[in-house]
Write an enzyme that holds these catalytic residues in place. Structure first.
Site, short mmCIF file in Angstrom:
data_model
loop_
_atom_site.label_atom_id
_atom_site.label_comp_id
_atom_site.label_asym_id
_atom_site.label_seq_id
_atom_site.Cartn_x
_atom_site.Cartn_y
_atom_site.Cartn_z
N ARG A 52 0.83 -1.21 0.00
CA ARG A 52 0.00 0.00 0.00
C ARG A 52 0.87 1.26 0.00
O ARG A 52 0.57 2.24 0.69
CB ARG A 52 -0.93 0.03 1.22
CG ARG A 52 -1.97 -1.06 1.28
CD ARG A 52 -2.98 -0.93 0.13
NE ARG A 52 -4.14 -1.76 0.35
CZ ARG A 52 -4.22 -3.05 0.00
NH1 ARG A 52 -3.21 -3.62 -0.61
NH2 ARG A 52 -5.33 -3.73 0.22
N SER A 59 -10.66 -0.62 2.81
CA SER A 59 -9.91 -0.71 4.07
C SER A 59 -9.54 0.69 4.54
O SER A 59 -8.91 1.44 3.81
CB SER A 59 -8.61 -1.47 3.87
OG SER A 59 -8.86 -2.75 3.35
N GLU A 113 -5.01 4.16 6.12
CA GLU A 113 -4.65 3.97 4.72
C GLU A 113 -5.27 5.06 3.86
O GLU A 113 -4.71 5.49 2.85
CB GLU A 113 -5.15 2.59 4.26
CG GLU A 113 -4.62 2.17 2.93
CD GLU A 113 -5.47 1.12 2.25
OE1 GLU A 113 -6.00 1.41 1.17
OE2 GLU A 113 -5.59 0.01 2.80
N1 EPU Z 1 -10.94 -10.52 10.09
C1 EPU Z 1 -11.68 -10.55 11.24
N2 EPU Z 1 -12.69 -9.64 11.37
C2 EPU Z 1 -12.99 -8.72 10.41
C3 EPU Z 1 -12.20 -8.69 9.25
C4 EPU Z 1 -11.17 -9.61 9.10
O1 EPU Z 1 -11.48 -11.36 12.13
O2 EPU Z 1 -13.92 -7.96 10.60
C5 EPU Z 1 -9.89 -11.55 9.90
C6 EPU Z 1 -10.36 -12.57 8.87
O3 EPU Z 1 -11.07 -13.61 9.45
C7 EPU Z 1 -9.04 -13.07 8.31
C8 EPU Z 1 -8.14 -11.85 8.39
O4 EPU Z 1 -8.73 -10.98 9.35
O5 EPU Z 1 -8.50 -14.08 9.14
C9 EPU Z 1 -7.95 -11.18 7.06
O6 EPU Z 1 -9.20 -10.73 6.55
P1 EPU Z 1 -9.46 -10.51 4.97
O7 EPU Z 1 -9.09 -11.71 4.22
O8 EPU Z 1 -10.84 -9.98 4.82
O9 EPU Z 1 -8.40 -9.43 4.52
P2 EPU Z 1 -7.85 -8.10 5.24
O10 EPU Z 1 -6.45 -8.34 5.64
O11 EPU Z 1 -8.81 -7.64 6.28
C10 EPU Z 1 -6.82 -7.14 3.04
C11 EPU Z 1 -6.83 -5.87 2.26
C12 EPU Z 1 -8.15 -5.76 1.47
C13 EPU Z 1 -8.23 -6.94 0.52
C14 EPU Z 1 -8.17 -8.23 1.36
C15 EPU Z 1 -8.14 -9.46 0.50
C16 EPU Z 1 -5.48 -4.31 3.54
C17 EPU Z 1 -5.46 -3.09 4.38
N3 EPU Z 1 -6.70 -4.72 3.15
O12 EPU Z 1 -7.86 -7.09 3.99
O13 EPU Z 1 -8.10 -4.57 0.70
O14 EPU Z 1 -9.41 -6.89 -0.25
O15 EPU Z 1 -6.96 -8.23 2.16
O16 EPU Z 1 -6.90 -9.58 -0.10
O17 EPU Z 1 -4.43 -4.85 3.23
C18 EPU Z 1 -8.76 -2.31 0.47
O18 EPU Z 1 -7.57 -2.02 0.48
O19 EPU Z 1 -9.65 -1.43 0.35
C19 EPU Z 1 -9.16 -3.69 0.67
C20 EPU Z 1 -10.42 -4.04 0.80
#
Ligand code: EPU
Length: 335
Positions: free
Chosen positions: A160, A235, A331
């Site tokens: 990012r 995010s 972000e």
């Molecule tokens: N999780 C929770 N609770 C929540 C959200 C997530 O416990 O409310 C846990 C999930 O269960 C999982 C982990 O956190 O174990 C990761 O969650 P997720 O796969 O949804 O991905 P993220 O790390 O929360 C990142 C990116 C997203 C992208 C997803 C999928 C960042 C800041 N965000 O989210 O990007 O779509 O991975 O690759 O790196 C964006 O930048 O706008 C965005 C949506």
């Protein structure tokens, strides 16, 4: 050139925040942009408006980048270079690539925003970052009005992050991005658990790029709010990277904490998990809230002000710092 005054930016930012631009202009070509920059340099740029939180009226001239156009040149039978103007909608461009059978961007389906801003924060999802396929970024230097083409390496991409958020912040306006995509033997990226699961659910065992795009669209639509229905900027925070020692302390208290080791000393933990654990998921403070299915996404339930969303973000930051000794980094750009 046609300026508008006291122009509402509500439809120009995906959070749907109703602030006014004192003076607003939309530019449809590089020539128009240069013409404007010849007389005005202290401007406020808006493109897809998908990574910003507007907390007050904009005093500077607001310039909406609406430069369109897509051209492609085959490099050989395996790859193609596609040149895309900054004002093209990101998701429409991804769908166009999928329809041409150009591979590389399918995992980045349904990300809000425009092409010109994708390199700034190196958008990423489901195991792919846009830096993996960007060949160049063309931008105009605001001070000298000279165009410069940055190679992928010169963009200094990180998680990012890029040079456009650091040393060169505010100095260049991106007008075009080049991508090198595959025409055959696509390297599919299905390693991200949710994609595999979705493909199985869709009954697909030999996916093509369209299947992956459709799986990503299904996952995103089930978890992330559509900005057309409920204002948001994806995010809101970055996933923090902490030391292994710090992580081990947290893990002894929360054995289930998800984690992504970066190297022997550092580990990334999902901000969404921390925010959920702190009890914010689905919470609402007036019209500012935390999304009920993904705690990393702050939302505008209708008439929230930017300041209300910002206050909520600060409240979350402070609580996470108190509960987990981690300072979350926003972000989204705050104006
Ligand atoms: N999780 C929770 N609770 C929540 C959200 C997530 O416990 O409310 C846990 C999930 O269960 C999982 C982990 O956190 O174990 C990761 O969650 P997720 O796969 O949804 O991905 P993220 O790390 O929360 C990142 C990116 C997203 C992208 C997803 C999928 C960042 C800041 N965000 O989210 O990007 O779509 O991975 O690759 O790196 C964006 O930048 O706008 C965005 C949506």
């Amino acid at each position: 050139m046609k300026f508008q005054s006291n122009f509402s930016l509500k439809n120009y930012n995906t959070f749907g925040i109703d602030v006014k631009a004192k003076r607003f202009i939309s530019v449809a070509s590089e020539a128009e942009l240069i013409e404007l920059l010849e007389t005005e340099k202290d401007i406020f740029l808006i493109s897809g408006g998908s990574n910003m939180l507007l907390t007050k009226d904009v005093e500077k001239t607001t310039v909406h980048i609406d430069i369109k156009g897509v051209t492609s040149n085959n490099i050989d039978e395996n790859s193609v270079e596609v040149a895309v103007k900054a004002g093209e909608n990101w998701h429409d461009f991804v769908l166009w690539c999928v329809a041409q059978n150009y591979g590389g961007l399918e995992n980045l389906s349904l990300i809000p925003g425009n092409v010109g801003t994708c390199p700034i924060q190196n958008i990423g999802a489901y195991g792919v970052e846009v830096k993996d396929v960007i060949s160049y970024v063309k931008a105009v230097h605001i001070e000298t009005l000279k165009f410069r083409t940055f190679s992928n390496e010169e963009c200094e991409f990180g998680y990012r992050n890029s040079i456009f958020k650091n040393e060169l912040k505010g100095q260049f306006i991106i007008t075009e991005v080049g991508f090198v995509l595959s025409r055959q033997n696509h390297q599919l990226n299905t390693s991200y658990g949710a994609i595999n699961q979705q493909l199985v659910e869709n009954g697909i065992n030999q996916p093509n790029i369209k299947d992956i795009s459709e799986a990503v669209i299904a996952i995103r639509s089930s978890k992330l709010p559509d900005p057309k229905e409920i204002g948001n900027s994806g995010s809101f925070f970055k996933n923090p990277v902490i030391s292994m020692a710090h992580f081990q302390r947290l893990q002894s208290e929360y054995p289930e904490i998800p984690n992504y080791p970066m190297n022997a000393e550092q580990i990334k933990v999902p901000a969404g998990w921390l925010i959920e654990k702190a009890g914010f998921k689905g919470q609402r403070f007036g019209d500012a809230g935390v999304h009920e299915r993904q705690a990393l996404v702050l939302v505008n339930h209708g008439n929230a002000t930017g300041a209300e969303v910002y206050d909520l973000a600060c409240k979350i930051q402070n609580t996470i710092e108190k509960d987990f000794q981690i300072r979350l980094e926003m972000e989204v750009n705050i104006f």
